[in-house]
Design an enzyme around this catalytic site. Structure first.
Site, PDB file in Angstrom:
ATOM      1  N   GLU A  34       0.832  -1.212   0.000  1.00 59.90           N
ATOM      2  CA  GLU A  34       0.000   0.000   0.000  1.00 59.90           C
ATOM      3  C   GLU A  34       0.870   1.267   0.000  1.00 59.90           C
ATOM      4  O   GLU A  34       1.915   1.307   0.636  1.00 59.90           O
ATOM      5  CB  GLU A  34      -0.902  -0.002   1.239  1.00 59.90           C
ATOM      6  N   LYS A 104      -9.746   1.741  -2.210  1.00 60.41           N
ATOM      7  CA  LYS A 104      -9.876   1.244  -0.835  1.00 60.41           C
ATOM      8  C   LYS A 104     -11.266   1.513  -0.274  1.00 60.41           C
ATOM      9  O   LYS A 104     -11.745   2.645  -0.291  1.00 60.41           O
ATOM     10  CB  LYS A 104      -8.803   1.904   0.038  1.00 60.41           C
ATOM     11  N   CYS A 140      -5.113  -2.955   3.140  1.00 59.71           N
ATOM     12  CA  CYS A 140      -4.848  -2.701   4.551  1.00 59.71           C
ATOM     13  C   CYS A 140      -6.079  -2.872   5.451  1.00 59.71           C
ATOM     14  O   CYS A 140      -6.489  -3.992   5.717  1.00 59.71           O
ATOM     15  CB  CYS A 140      -4.236  -1.310   4.703  1.00 59.71           C
TER      16      CYS A 140
END
Length: 262
Positions: A34, A104, A140
């Site tokens: 990321e 995301k 994440c």
């Protein structure tokens, strides 16, 4: 890798060097962490943002894909679309074509982090087929939401991918959740995170793993920088699923009835 905070060009050079030194010639898929372009520093996100149509990051990854004949799941970098900013994972095929992007879906804004202040939340999950293998994409903090990975499993995922910049203070959740997502969905999991110093006394965890459908580590990097390479046997996964078809037992709906006892 340990990104140089706020310096896209320096981080491109770092990735180029790591690939030059360590990439195996028969690699099929390369996965990056990321925000490798800028590091986990939310205050630097917007100034580093690029338009997908004119991106030095995409151009760099495209050249790597073509020169090495590999598919790339490009970790993430910050993109801009009009007045909105996204934490975006690009996927490129062996010809260097941008074939998918994932924004995301869950933004981390706790313990002094404020990603949600700078970034717009993504709306859709994205699964991409590379050489006949289905990869479910996540970034994440998404790992804390098992619904994401169940949705990928039900859609036919073979490999779950989580590209992260995970804090060093949370090693147990990272290991347990990545292995759990693999086990409960009978999928392989590629879970990788940045390493090294961030800023303001904070560090990345640096623990990256390829995990099989039983939660076993096939390969790992526990610190430092470099490439960990592993072969995944998709046929063995489907043989295991045939012997224990757990995914077939998922109900369409789980209704909770609350009972009050006085």
């Amino acid at each position: 890798m340990s990104s140089v905070i706020g310096d896209v060009d320096a981080n491109i050079e770092k990735v180029k060097q790591i690939i030059s030194n360590e990439l195996m010639s028969d690699t099929d898929v390369l996965v990056l962490p990321e925000v490798w372009t800028v590091g986990w520093s939310c205050s630097h996100f917007q100034e580093s943002a690029q338009d997908l149509k004119d991106s030095s990051v995409i151009s760099f990854l495209s050249d790597i894909a073509k020169n090495h004949n590999i598919n790339i799941i490009g970790g993430s970098f910050i993109t801009k679309d009009r007045e909105k900013f996204y934490n975006t994972c690009p996927v490129l095929d062996r010809l260097g074509n941008l074939v998918a992007i994932y924004n995301k879906n869950h933004l981390y804004s706790y313990y002094g982090c404020d990603e949600g202040k700078y970034i717009t939340v993504g709306e859709d999950l994205k699964m991409v087929n590379l050489d006949g293998v289905n990869y479910g994409l996540s970034i994440c903090y998404d790992i804390r939401f098992p619904e994401v990975y169940r949705a990928y499993a039900k859609a036919g995922a073979d490999v779950l991918v989580n590209c992260a910049a995970w804090g060093a203070k949370k090693p147990v959740p990272w290991e347990m959740m990545t292995k759990s997502r693999a086990i409960e969905n009978q999928c392989f999991m590629a879970a990788l995170t940045q390493s090294g110093y961030i800023e303001n006394g904070e560090y990345n965890l640096g623990e990256s793993r390829v995990i099989d459908y039983n939660g076993n580590e096939l390969v790992s990097i526990m610190s430092g920088e470099g490439i960990a390479s592993s072969v995944i046997d998709i046929d063995s996964m489907y043989e295991f699923r045939a012997k224990a078809p757990i995914l077939n037992d998922i109900k369409d709906n789980y209704e909770v009835k609350v009972l009050c006892v006085k």
